[in-house]
Design a protein around this motif. Structure first.
Motif, short mmCIF file in Angstrom:
data_model
loop_
_atom_site.label_atom_id
_atom_site.label_comp_id
_atom_site.label_asym_id
_atom_site.label_seq_id
_atom_site.Cartn_x
_atom_site.Cartn_y
_atom_site.Cartn_z
N MET A 11 0.71 -1.21 0.08
CA MET A 11 0.10 -0.12 0.08
C MET A 11 1.09 1.43 0.05
N PRO A 12 0.50 2.33 -0.96
CA PRO A 12 1.36 3.24 -0.85
C PRO A 12 0.98 4.49 0.21
N LEU A 13 1.90 5.18 0.38
CA LEU A 13 1.77 6.40 1.55
C LEU A 13 1.36 7.51 0.84
N TYR A 14 0.36 8.40 1.14
CA TYR A 14 -0.37 9.44 0.50
C TYR A 14 -0.10 10.51 1.51
N GLU A 15 0.26 11.79 0.96
CA GLU A 15 0.41 13.13 1.57
C GLU A 15 -0.68 13.82 1.45
N TYR A 16 -1.10 14.33 2.59
CA TYR A 16 -2.50 15.20 2.67
C TYR A 16 -2.14 16.55 3.25
N ARG A 17 -3.00 17.62 2.93
CA ARG A 17 -2.77 18.71 3.90
C ARG A 17 -4.11 19.27 4.18
N CYS A 18 -4.46 19.73 5.26
CA CYS A 18 -5.61 20.19 5.78
C CYS A 18 -5.95 21.58 5.39
N ASN A 19 -7.10 21.97 4.51
CA ASN A 19 -7.44 23.32 4.48
C ASN A 19 -7.86 24.25 5.54
N GLN A 20 -8.10 23.61 6.72
CA GLN A 20 -8.70 24.18 8.10
C GLN A 20 -7.40 24.80 8.79
#
Length: 67
Positions: A1-10
């Motif tokens: 499974m790949p590791l995905y990066e996210y950024r919170c808009n709040q």
């Protein structure tokens, strides 16, 4: 499974989530503020090349290595 990066808009927190390939952001929440308003980021990664540093044994492009 790949590791995905996210950024919170709040809260602007960046975090990673282990997900199946092609799985969307549905159900993903910011671990800091619990918001669902997030955006997937482009990941940066590093890798090793076979080139390494040049030595006298491997001359640069366009040179013969002899003087």
């Amino acid at each position: 499974m790949p590791l995905y990066e996210y950024r919170c808009n709040q809260c602007c927190n960046s975090f990673e989530v282990l997900q199946s390939i092609g799985e969307g952001a549905d159900g993903v929440r910011c671990p800091q503020c619990d918001s669902t308003e997030i955006a997937r980021q482009l990941s940066t990664f590093s890798g090793m090349s076979h080139g390494g540093s040049s030595t006298s044994a491997s001359a640069g492009c366009g040179t013969s290595g002899f003087s």
